[in-house]
Design a protein around this motif. Structure first.
Motif, short mmCIF file in Angstrom:
data_model
loop_
_atom_site.label_atom_id
_atom_site.label_comp_id
_atom_site.label_asym_id
_atom_site.label_seq_id
_atom_site.Cartn_x
_atom_site.Cartn_y
_atom_site.Cartn_z
N GLU A 1 0.83 -1.20 0.00
CA GLU A 1 0.00 0.00 0.00
C GLU A 1 0.87 1.25 0.00
O GLU A 1 0.60 2.21 -0.75
CB GLU A 1 -0.94 0.00 1.20
CG GLU A 1 -1.90 1.18 1.21
CD GLU A 1 -2.94 1.10 2.31
OE1 GLU A 1 -4.07 1.60 2.10
OE2 GLU A 1 -2.63 0.55 3.40
N ALA A 2 1.93 1.26 0.82
CA ALA A 2 2.82 2.42 0.86
C ALA A 2 3.56 2.59 -0.46
O ALA A 2 3.75 3.71 -0.94
CB ALA A 2 3.82 2.26 2.02
N ASP A 3 3.97 1.48 -1.07
CA ASP A 3 4.63 1.56 -2.38
C ASP A 3 3.69 2.16 -3.42
O ASP A 3 4.07 3.04 -4.20
CB ASP A 3 5.05 0.16 -2.84
CG ASP A 3 6.42 -0.24 -2.32
OD1 ASP A 3 7.02 0.52 -1.54
OD2 ASP A 3 6.90 -1.34 -2.69
N ASN A 4 2.46 1.65 -3.45
CA ASN A 4 1.51 2.12 -4.46
C ASN A 4 1.12 3.58 -4.24
O ASN A 4 0.95 4.34 -5.20
CB ASN A 4 0.27 1.23 -4.47
CG ASN A 4 0.58 -0.18 -4.96
OD1 ASN A 4 1.51 -0.39 -5.73
ND2 ASN A 4 -0.19 -1.16 -4.50
N LEU A 5 1.00 3.96 -2.99
CA LEU A 5 0.73 5.37 -2.70
C LEU A 5 1.90 6.24 -3.12
O LEU A 5 1.71 7.35 -3.63
CB LEU A 5 0.43 5.55 -1.21
CG LEU A 5 -0.94 5.09 -0.76
CD1 LEU A 5 -1.03 5.08 0.77
CD2 LEU A 5 -2.04 5.98 -1.34
N ALA A 6 3.12 5.76 -2.90
CA ALA A 6 4.30 6.53 -3.29
C ALA A 6 4.27 6.81 -4.79
O ALA A 6 4.63 7.91 -5.23
CB ALA A 6 5.57 5.78 -2.91
N PHE A 7 3.84 5.82 -5.58
CA PHE A 7 3.75 6.04 -7.02
C PHE A 7 2.74 7.14 -7.34
O PHE A 7 3.00 8.01 -8.18
CB PHE A 7 3.36 4.75 -7.74
CG PHE A 7 3.41 4.86 -9.24
CD1 PHE A 7 4.60 4.67 -9.91
CD2 PHE A 7 2.27 5.17 -9.97
CE1 PHE A 7 4.67 4.80 -11.30
CE2 PHE A 7 2.32 5.29 -11.36
CZ PHE A 7 3.52 5.11 -12.03
N GLU A 8 1.60 7.11 -6.67
CA GLU A 8 0.59 8.15 -6.89
C GLU A 8 1.13 9.52 -6.49
O GLU A 8 0.93 10.51 -7.21
CB GLU A 8 -0.68 7.83 -6.09
CG GLU A 8 -1.43 6.61 -6.56
CD GLU A 8 -1.96 6.77 -7.97
OE1 GLU A 8 -2.35 7.90 -8.34
OE2 GLU A 8 -1.97 5.78 -8.72
N TYR B 1 6.54 -1.19 -9.92
CA TYR B 1 6.59 0.18 -10.42
C TYR B 1 6.73 0.22 -11.94
O TYR B 1 6.13 1.07 -12.61
CB TYR B 1 7.74 0.93 -9.77
CG TYR B 1 7.48 1.36 -8.34
CD1 TYR B 1 6.27 1.95 -7.98
CD2 TYR B 1 8.44 1.18 -7.35
CE1 TYR B 1 6.03 2.35 -6.68
CE2 TYR B 1 8.21 1.58 -6.04
CZ TYR B 1 7.00 2.16 -5.71
OH TYR B 1 6.76 2.56 -4.43
N ALA B 2 7.55 -0.69 -12.49
CA ALA B 2 7.71 -0.72 -13.95
C ALA B 2 6.37 -1.01 -14.63
O ALA B 2 6.05 -0.41 -15.68
CB ALA B 2 8.74 -1.77 -14.34
N LYS B 3 5.58 -1.90 -14.04
CA LYS B 3 4.26 -2.20 -14.60
C LYS B 3 3.38 -0.95 -14.58
O LYS B 3 2.64 -0.67 -15.53
CB LYS B 3 3.61 -3.33 -13.81
CG LYS B 3 2.24 -3.73 -14.31
CD LYS B 3 1.66 -4.88 -13.47
CE LYS B 3 0.25 -5.25 -13.96
NZ LYS B 3 -0.33 -6.34 -13.12
N LYS B 4 3.45 -0.20 -13.49
CA LYS B 4 2.65 1.02 -13.39
C LYS B 4 3.10 2.05 -14.42
O LYS B 4 2.27 2.79 -14.98
CB LYS B 4 2.75 1.60 -11.97
CG LYS B 4 2.03 0.76 -10.91
CD LYS B 4 2.17 1.40 -9.54
CE LYS B 4 1.43 0.59 -8.50
NZ LYS B 4 -0.04 0.58 -8.75
N LEU B 5 4.40 2.11 -14.69
CA LEU B 5 4.91 3.04 -15.70
C LEU B 5 4.41 2.65 -17.09
O LEU B 5 4.05 3.52 -17.90
CB LEU B 5 6.43 3.08 -15.65
CG LEU B 5 7.04 3.74 -14.40
CD1 LEU B 5 8.52 3.40 -14.30
CD2 LEU B 5 6.84 5.25 -14.43
N THR B 6 4.40 1.36 -17.36
CA THR B 6 3.86 0.89 -18.65
C THR B 6 2.39 1.27 -18.77
O THR B 6 1.93 1.75 -19.83
CB THR B 6 4.03 -0.63 -18.79
OG1 THR B 6 5.43 -0.95 -18.81
CG2 THR B 6 3.39 -1.14 -20.07
N GLU B 7 1.63 1.09 -17.70
CA GLU B 7 0.21 1.47 -17.70
C GLU B 7 0.06 2.97 -17.90
O GLU B 7 -0.83 3.43 -18.63
CB GLU B 7 -0.44 1.04 -16.39
CG GLU B 7 -0.55 -0.48 -16.25
CD GLU B 7 -0.98 -0.91 -14.86
OE1 GLU B 7 -1.06 -0.04 -13.96
OE2 GLU B 7 -1.26 -2.11 -14.67
#
Length: 357
Positions: free
Chosen positions: A204-211, A261-267
């Motif tokens: 959750e903290a990782d995903n929030l950091a991306f946001e 994170y790489a997956k999120k960047l692709t998205e």
């Protein structure tokens, strides 16, 4: 002083001593002695109630969180260097604004922060939105975007109240019922080693950091790049000397966090951009392989390029032509890569990007 007030005072003093010990776990003998004091005062459900009250005091009241902040500074020392402190101010200003754009509660408890004198590679967020960065972190990270990712992760913990939740979880009903010295050890370990923080909390903290990073001025590719750097420096095993954003026994591996994170960047790029073993691809066609430069590996630099490309697609810049501006490849108004002597020339990269984008 009546019995109830004396009981609360005793618990407050004992818990305060442990919480403000922060990073370093007190000696086992001291824990046991203090634990026996607590056990002598109260036990069982009453212990849990008093502990939770003290956690709430340090976590939610302005008086409590400022007291904890001051004691943390006294315990671990304050390191001051103008450039590092100015950078930290800038990062917190940027991240607070980014978080505020999606979660206005960040303004209810503004983050307290300081650089401490510890030489290990670490940063932490504890009760009351109190955060600290070890001066040792700067021996490993110098890129502001990557440092911002570290702090965004910790602020993600803070925004979801993970320190308090993890502390309560790590204490456990059995430990609370016995009110032994283990309670104090669990509290102290929670601050330094992340005891009580679960794998879902870490994700959750990782995903929030991306946001947060995506809403800030920082390169979103730094989210993957910082984990690539950790892998380059220490390998994929999360149980190593690098405590940054780690500590719980069930933490995700370094590569799984990078790949998330790489997956999120692709998205973010609409499926256009990927990275494979340091090679950057656009529409499944190889664009470039950055040369190692500036203390970064080829793979670490690749994620920064990926972040710039993803931002270009997200913000509509990819509709414009790529071009070389000196040694920098531009895609519309978005810089993609500043080429070094070891890279393909900016003009060649721009020409290829126009063919495959």
């Amino acid at each position: 002083m009546n019995k109830k007030k004396w009981m609360r005072k005793g618990i407050a003093l004992a818990l305060s001593a442990v919480i403000t010990a922060g990073i370093a776990v007190p000696p086992a003998t001291a824990e046991a002695n203090t634990g026996r004091i607590i056990g002598a005062i109260i036990g069982g459900a009453a212990a849990a109630d008093e502990m939770n009250k003290q956690i709430k005091y340090y976590n939610t009241t302005e008086e409590g969180r400022q007291a904890l902040f001051q004691e943390l500074q006294e315990k671990y020392g304050v390191y001051y260097r103008w450039d590092l402190n100015s950078q930290l101010d800038r990062i917190f200003t940027n991240l607070t604004a980014a978080i505020g754009s999606m979660d206005a509660t960040v303004y209810d408890r503004p983050y307290n922060y300081f650089i401490n004198q510890q030489e290990g590679f670490n940063a932490f967020c504890t009760l009351g939105h109190n955060m600290s960065v070890n001066v040792g972190l700067y021996s490993y990270l110098s890129n502001e975007d990557e440092i911002a990712v570290v702090l965004a992760h910790e602020m993600g913990h803070g925004q979801k109240d993970h320190p308090a939740k993890g502390m309560k979880r790590s204490l456990g009903p059995t430990i609370l019922a016995n009110a032994t010295g283990t309670v104090l050890g669990a509290i102290a370990a929670n601050i330094w080693n992340g005891q009580g923080l679960t794998k879902p909390m870490e994700w959750e903290a990782d995903n929030l950091a991306f946001e947060y990073i995506s809403r800030s001025p920082y390169n979103p590719g730094a989210t993957a790049a910082v984990w690539q750097r950790v892998i380059d420096l220490s390998g994929n095993n999360s149980a190593n000397a690098f405590d940054i954003m780690s500590g719980a026994a069930d933490h995700p591996s370094n590569s799984s966090r990078r790949d998330n994170y790489a997956k999120k960047l692709t998205e973010m790029s609409g499926g256009k951009v990927t990275v494979d073993d340091g090679d950057v691809y656009v529409n499944k066609k190889r664009l470039l392989t950055p040369a190692p430069a500036g203390g970064m590996s080829s793979a670490e630099r690749a994620y920064f390029v990926m972040g710039n490309l993803a931002a270009a697609y997200r913000n509509g810049h990819a509709a414009s032509a790529a071009y070389a501006d000196g040694r920098t490849v531009m895609l519309g108004a978005q810089p993609i890569i500043s080429c070094t002597d070891g890279d393909t020339s900016a003009a060649e990269i721009a020409a290829l990007l126009n063919q495959i984008k």
